[in-house]
Design a protein around this motif. Structure first.
Motif, PDB file in Angstrom:
ATOM      1  N   GLY A  20       0.825  -1.207   0.000  1.00  0.00           N
ATOM      2  CA  GLY A  20       0.000   0.000   0.000  1.00  0.00           C
ATOM      3  C   GLY A  20       0.858   1.254   0.000  1.00  0.00           C
ATOM      4  O   GLY A  20       0.530   2.245  -0.646  1.00  0.00           O
ATOM      5  N   SER A  21       1.984   1.189   0.704  1.00  0.00           N
ATOM      6  CA  SER A  21       2.902   2.329   0.712  1.00  0.00           C
ATOM      7  C   SER A  21       3.602   2.455  -0.639  1.00  0.00           C
ATOM      8  O   SER A  21       3.674   3.525  -1.227  1.00  0.00           O
ATOM      9  N   ALA A  22       4.096   1.330  -1.141  1.00  0.00           N
ATOM     10  CA  ALA A  22       4.878   1.377  -2.382  1.00  0.00           C
ATOM     11  C   ALA A  22       4.008   1.714  -3.587  1.00  0.00           C
ATOM     12  O   ALA A  22       4.358   2.552  -4.415  1.00  0.00           O
ATOM     13  N   ILE A  23       2.863   1.059  -3.681  1.00  0.00           N
ATOM     14  CA  ILE A  23       2.009   1.264  -4.855  1.00  0.00           C
ATOM     15  C   ILE A  23       1.142   2.493  -4.655  1.00  0.00           C
ATOM     16  O   ILE A  23       0.369   2.566  -3.711  1.00  0.00           O
ATOM     17  N   GLY A  24       1.310   3.433  -5.529  1.00  0.00           N
ATOM     18  CA  GLY A  24       0.539   4.668  -5.377  1.00  0.00           C
ATOM     19  C   GLY A  24       0.694   5.516  -6.615  1.00  0.00           C
ATOM     20  O   GLY A  24       0.840   4.996  -7.726  1.00  0.00           O
ATOM     21  N   LEU A  25       0.699   6.814  -6.417  1.00  0.00           N
ATOM     22  CA  LEU A  25       0.810   7.718  -7.560  1.00  0.00           C
ATOM     23  C   LEU A  25       2.130   7.526  -8.291  1.00  0.00           C
ATOM     24  O   LEU A  25       2.238   7.819  -9.471  1.00  0.00           O
ATOM     25  N   GLY A  26       3.139   7.031  -7.570  1.00  0.00           N
ATOM     26  CA  GLY A  26       4.435   6.768  -8.199  1.00  0.00           C
ATOM     27  C   GLY A  26       4.297   5.812  -9.371  1.00  0.00           C
ATOM     28  O   GLY A  26       4.907   6.001 -10.426  1.00  0.00           O
ATOM     29  N   ASN A  27       3.480   4.794  -9.209  1.00  0.00           N
ATOM     30  CA  ASN A  27       3.308   3.795 -10.265  1.00  0.00           C
ATOM     31  C   ASN A  27       2.347   4.263 -11.342  1.00  0.00           C
ATOM     32  O   ASN A  27       2.565   4.043 -12.526  1.00  0.00           O
ATOM     33  N   LEU A  28       1.235   4.865 -10.897  1.00  0.00           N
ATOM     34  CA  LEU A  28       0.134   5.104 -11.828  1.00  0.00           C
ATOM     35  C   LEU A  28       0.212   6.470 -12.489  1.00  0.00           C
ATOM     36  O   LEU A  28      -0.176   6.634 -13.630  1.00  0.00           O
ATOM     37  N   PHE A 104       3.383  17.809  -2.011  1.00  0.00           N
ATOM     38  CA  PHE A 104       2.905  17.821  -3.406  1.00  0.00           C
ATOM     39  C   PHE A 104       2.108  16.560  -3.750  1.00  0.00           C
ATOM     40  O   PHE A 104       1.236  16.569  -4.613  1.00  0.00           O
ATOM     41  N   TYR A 105       2.388  15.478  -3.020  1.00  0.00           N
ATOM     42  CA  TYR A 105       1.661  14.219  -3.259  1.00  0.00           C
ATOM     43  C   TYR A 105       0.168  14.431  -3.002  1.00  0.00           C
ATOM     44  O   TYR A 105      -0.690  13.933  -3.742  1.00  0.00           O
ATOM     45  N   SER A 106      -0.120  15.189  -1.956  1.00  0.00           N
ATOM     46  CA  SER A 106      -1.510  15.431  -1.602  1.00  0.00           C
ATOM     47  C   SER A 106      -2.211  16.292  -2.652  1.00  0.00           C
ATOM     48  O   SER A 106      -3.411  16.138  -2.891  1.00  0.00           O
ATOM     49  N   PHE A 224      13.684   4.824  -6.210  1.00  0.00           N
ATOM     50  CA  PHE A 224      13.537   5.056  -4.771  1.00  0.00           C
ATOM     51  C   PHE A 224      12.117   5.492  -4.429  1.00  0.00           C
ATOM     52  O   PHE A 224      11.506   4.993  -3.502  1.00  0.00           O
ATOM     53  N   PHE A 225      11.627   6.433  -5.223  1.00  0.00           N
ATOM     54  CA  PHE A 225      10.292   6.983  -4.950  1.00  0.00           C
ATOM     55  C   PHE A 225       9.237   5.883  -4.998  1.00  0.00           C
ATOM     56  O   PHE A 225       8.404   5.750  -4.103  1.00  0.00           O
ATOM     57  N   THR A 226       9.294   5.074  -6.032  1.00  0.00           N
ATOM     58  CA  THR A 226       8.222   4.095  -6.238  1.00  0.00           C
ATOM     59  C   THR A 226       8.243   2.995  -5.183  1.00  0.00           C
ATOM     60  O   THR A 226       7.208   2.444  -4.823  1.00  0.00           O
ATOM     61  N   LEU A 227       9.437   2.655  -4.672  1.00  0.00           N
ATOM     62  CA  LEU A 227       9.478   1.621  -3.628  1.00  0.00           C
ATOM     63  C   LEU A 227       9.427   2.229  -2.217  1.00  0.00           C
ATOM     64  O   LEU A 227       9.632   1.534  -1.234  1.00  0.00           O
ATOM     65  N   SER A 228       9.147   3.512  -2.139  1.00  0.00           N
ATOM     66  CA  SER A 228       9.092   4.216  -0.847  1.00  0.00           C
ATOM     67  C   SER A 228      10.408   4.142  -0.081  1.00  0.00           C
ATOM     68  O   SER A 228      10.418   4.031   1.141  1.00  0.00           O
ATOM     69  N   LEU A 229      11.529   4.177  -0.805  1.00  0.00           N
ATOM     70  CA  LEU A 229      12.816   3.986  -0.138  1.00  0.00           C
ATOM     71  C   LEU A 229      13.546   5.293   0.120  1.00  0.00           C
ATOM     72  O   LEU A 229      13.243   6.309  -0.486  1.00  0.00           O
ATOM     73  N   GLY A 230      14.523   5.233   1.010  1.00  0.00           N
ATOM     74  CA  GLY A 230      15.441   6.342   1.199  1.00  0.00           C
ATOM     75  C   GLY A 230      14.976   7.377   2.208  1.00  0.00           C
ATOM     76  O   GLY A 230      15.664   8.356   2.453  1.00  0.00           O
ATOM     77  N   MET A 231      13.787   7.186   2.783  1.00  0.00           N
ATOM     78  CA  MET A 231      13.346   8.164   3.777  1.00  0.00           C
ATOM     79  C   MET A 231      12.741   7.524   5.012  1.00  0.00           C
ATOM     80  O   MET A 231      12.168   8.210   5.849  1.00  0.00           O
ATOM     81  N   GLY A 232      12.872   6.205   5.108  1.00  0.00           N
ATOM     82  CA  GLY A 232      12.467   5.582   6.360  1.00  0.00           C
ATOM     83  C   GLY A 232      11.032   5.085   6.421  1.00  0.00           C
ATOM     84  O   GLY A 232      10.612   4.590   7.447  1.00  0.00           O
ATOM     85  N   VAL A 321      -0.507   7.920   3.699  1.00  0.00           N
ATOM     86  CA  VAL A 321      -0.541   7.537   5.105  1.00  0.00           C
ATOM     87  C   VAL A 321       0.840   7.071   5.570  1.00  0.00           C
ATOM     88  O   VAL A 321       1.304   7.421   6.651  1.00  0.00           O
ATOM     89  N   SER A 322       1.523   6.311   4.705  1.00  0.00           N
ATOM     90  CA  SER A 322       2.842   5.817   5.108  1.00  0.00           C
ATOM     91  C   SER A 322       3.846   6.963   5.207  1.00  0.00           C
ATOM     92  O   SER A 322       4.759   6.933   6.022  1.00  0.00           O
ATOM     93  N   ILE A 323       3.675   7.973   4.374  1.00  0.00           N
ATOM     94  CA  ILE A 323       4.596   9.112   4.432  1.00  0.00           C
ATOM     95  C   ILE A 323       4.354   9.903   5.726  1.00  0.00           C
ATOM     96  O   ILE A 323       5.288  10.277   6.433  1.00  0.00           O
ATOM     97  N   LEU A 324       3.085  10.101   6.043  1.00  0.00           N
ATOM     98  CA  LEU A 324       2.748  10.821   7.273  1.00  0.00           C
ATOM     99  C   LEU A 324       3.200  10.023   8.500  1.00  0.00           C
ATOM    100  O   LEU A 324       3.711  10.562   9.474  1.00  0.00           O
TER     101      LEU A 324
HETATM  102  N1  PHE Z   1       5.977   4.848  -3.222  1.00  0.00           N
HETATM  103  C1  PHE Z   1       4.895   5.746  -3.248  1.00  0.00           C
HETATM  104  C2  PHE Z   1       4.296   5.758  -4.643  1.00  0.00           C
HETATM  105  O1  PHE Z   1       4.775   5.085  -5.512  1.00  0.00           O
HETATM  106  C3  PHE Z   1       5.289   7.142  -2.827  1.00  0.00           C
HETATM  107  C4  PHE Z   1       6.122   7.177  -1.597  1.00  0.00           C
HETATM  108  C5  PHE Z   1       7.388   7.729  -1.649  1.00  0.00           C
HETATM  109  C6  PHE Z   1       5.655   6.644  -0.408  1.00  0.00           C
HETATM  110  C7  PHE Z   1       8.206   7.724  -0.542  1.00  0.00           C
HETATM  111  C8  PHE Z   1       6.453   6.640   0.715  1.00  0.00           C
HETATM  112  C9  PHE Z   1       7.724   7.177   0.636  1.00  0.00           C
HETATM  113  O2  PHE Z   1       3.363   6.428  -4.915  1.00  0.00           O
END
Ligand code: PHE
Length: 444
Positions: A20-28, A104-106, A224-232, A321-324
């Motif tokens: 749920g964290s990884a799959i999001g606007l990054g992918n779509l 900006f994601y929001s 990194f962005f798409t796998l939610s990596l690099g920021m914990g 939610v995962s970012i927050l």
């Molecule tokens: N991985 C999320 C996406 O693909 C965005 C995201 C980035 C989430 C960094 C958490 C941390 O949409």
């Protein structure tokens, strides 16, 4: 360490939440549009290589650090190292990245809500050009964007206040698989469009003349962005994971699923682009200009469009939610203020910062820093610099400080896997990230 820390109800619940964290606007939203801007195949190839050789190892490192330390992303480094050191830097950077990304994601989450609303109204039924008109008028309307942005942030905030178990597990189980099924159905439909084979060529036939140092950095950053990596985010989620879990399986499953969804979304979107003579490099509006066009041509398009935007909205929400959560889990472990208050304050400040991105498509579109609007600046600064540099330090920490003990723990008996992971995290991944950033900023 906190022995009382909540744990995931089950392994499936964790996988679904991490997905749920990884799959999001990054992918779509992001993957298709950056692929379009960066010329297709060669970019996709570099991106796939990054996922495998940098993304998966850093994913393993983050899960391990979270799982073993059972604490928030800043403390995790202290707990693992048994002292306070500069290794905590990615934890701090992660809090800043989380804040900027969510701002900006929001806003983009708000665009999805607007298109959901248009789907309810039936704006897209039967008239393909309506999508473009709807997008343009949304971009020109700061008030409308602000309202949707508010609603999106408010929902994320409400879920985080609800707590980790009740808030997430229930919905993830149903809605994530539904999204995948819907995407596959759209893929079948795209297969019959005349632009399908062109889409395959565009995505999978590398044309290396299109590959600039900027697009290579963009591919690294996006992995990194798409796998939610690099920021914990993954450290934070891993901290709720039981110490017995097999991390290798979890990581590969996650990376595979995330990549699959991005590629399917890309195929569908570029089939539409080439079938209806749209512009592949049209930027952040790409998904909004293309998909409604397809829906308008399909029987049952009204419902498909509605279902699609609701599901994308949900996928975006679980990521938000995962970012927050990265920020809140740090703040609640540190301060005695209630989780409710902290979440509300953090969300409010992030919302206000997000207004800079709202205004980037209208009243502040002329204000540029390094030739970028605030929206692009926040996106590029986080994806292309903060996340990869955070990942680089996490990788070094994992490889050199935690070292063979950690890699043996993760890889079990396989000597090859353990040595592979050790040297990828010690040398290969950090060196590759450094090289790409150096090449773009300073040049050879
Ligand atoms: N991985 C999320 C996406 O693909 C965005 C995201 C980035 C989430 C960094 C958490 C941390 O949409």
């Amino acid at each position: 360490m906190n022995p009382q820390r909540a744990q995931w109800g089950s392994r499936l619940a964790f996988i679904l939440a991490a997905a749920g964290s990884a799959i999001g606007l990054g992918n779509l939203w992001k993957f298709p549009y950056v692929t379009g801007i960066n010329g297709g195949g060669a970019f996709v190839l570099v991106y796939l290589i990054c996922i495998l050789f940098v993304g998966v190892p850093v994913l393993l490192a983050e899960l391990y650090i979270g799982q073993q330390s059972q604490t928030n992303t800043v403390n995790a480094f202290e707990v693992m190292h048994k002292k306070r050191t500069l290794w905590q830097l990615p934890g701090w950077m992660g809090i800043i990245s989380a804040f900027l990304i969510l701002s900006f994601y929001s806003v983009v989450g708000g665009w999805i809500l607007d298109f959901t609303y248009h789907s309810v109204l039936g704006t897209f039924s039967g008239a393909p050009e309506n999508a473009k008109t709807a997008l343009n008028s949304l971009f020109q309307d700061p008030l409308r964007q602000t309202l949707w942005h508010f609603l999106f942030m408010f929902s994320a905030c409400a879920i985080v206040i609800g707590g980790i178990k009740e808030g997430l597990e229930k919905w993830n189980k149903i809605l994530m698989p539904t999204l995948l099924i819907l995407l596959l159905a759209l893929l079948v439909k795209s297969f019959f469009l005349n632009g399908f084979s062109q889409a395959i060529d565009f995505l999978f036939e590398p044309n290396f003349s299109m590959l600039t140092s900027e697009s290579i950095l963009e591919a690294v950053g996006h992995s990194f962005f798409t796998l939610s990596l690099g920021m914990g985010a993954i450290i934070t989620y891993g901290s709720y994971l039981s110490k017995k879990e097999d991390l290798v399986k979890v990581s590969f499953a996650l990376a595979l699923l995330d990549t699959l969804i991005a590629l399917v979304a890309g195929l569908v979107i570029f089939s539409i682009v080439f079938s209806f003579d749209l512009e592949p490099a049209s930027g952040p509006g790409l998904i909004f200009a293309t998909l409604p066009t397809l829906f308008s041509q399909m029987p049952g398009g009204y419902f498909l469009s509605l279902a699609f935007f609701i599901l994308v909205g949900f996928a975006a929400l679980t990521s938000a939610v995962s970012i927050l959560e990265v920020q809140i889990s740090y703040l609640t472990d540190k301060h005695k203020i209630s989780r409710k208050k902290l979440t509300a304050i953090t969300a409010a400040i992030t919302f206000l910062t997000g207004l800079l991105s709202v205004f980037s498509t209208n009243i502040m579109s002329d204000i540029k820093i390094f030739d970028l609007t605030f929206f692009d600046l926040f996106d590029k600064l986080t994806s292309n610099y903060l996340l990869p540099i955070g990942g680089l330090i996490i990788s070094l920490f994992f490889g050199w400080v935690l070292g063979p003990k950690a890699t043996k723990h993760i890889c079990g008996k396989s000597r090859l896997a353990h040595l592979g992971l050790l040297w990828i995290t010690r040398i290969i991944a950090p060196f590759a990230i450094l090289l790409v950033i150096y090449n773009l900023t300073i040049g050879f």
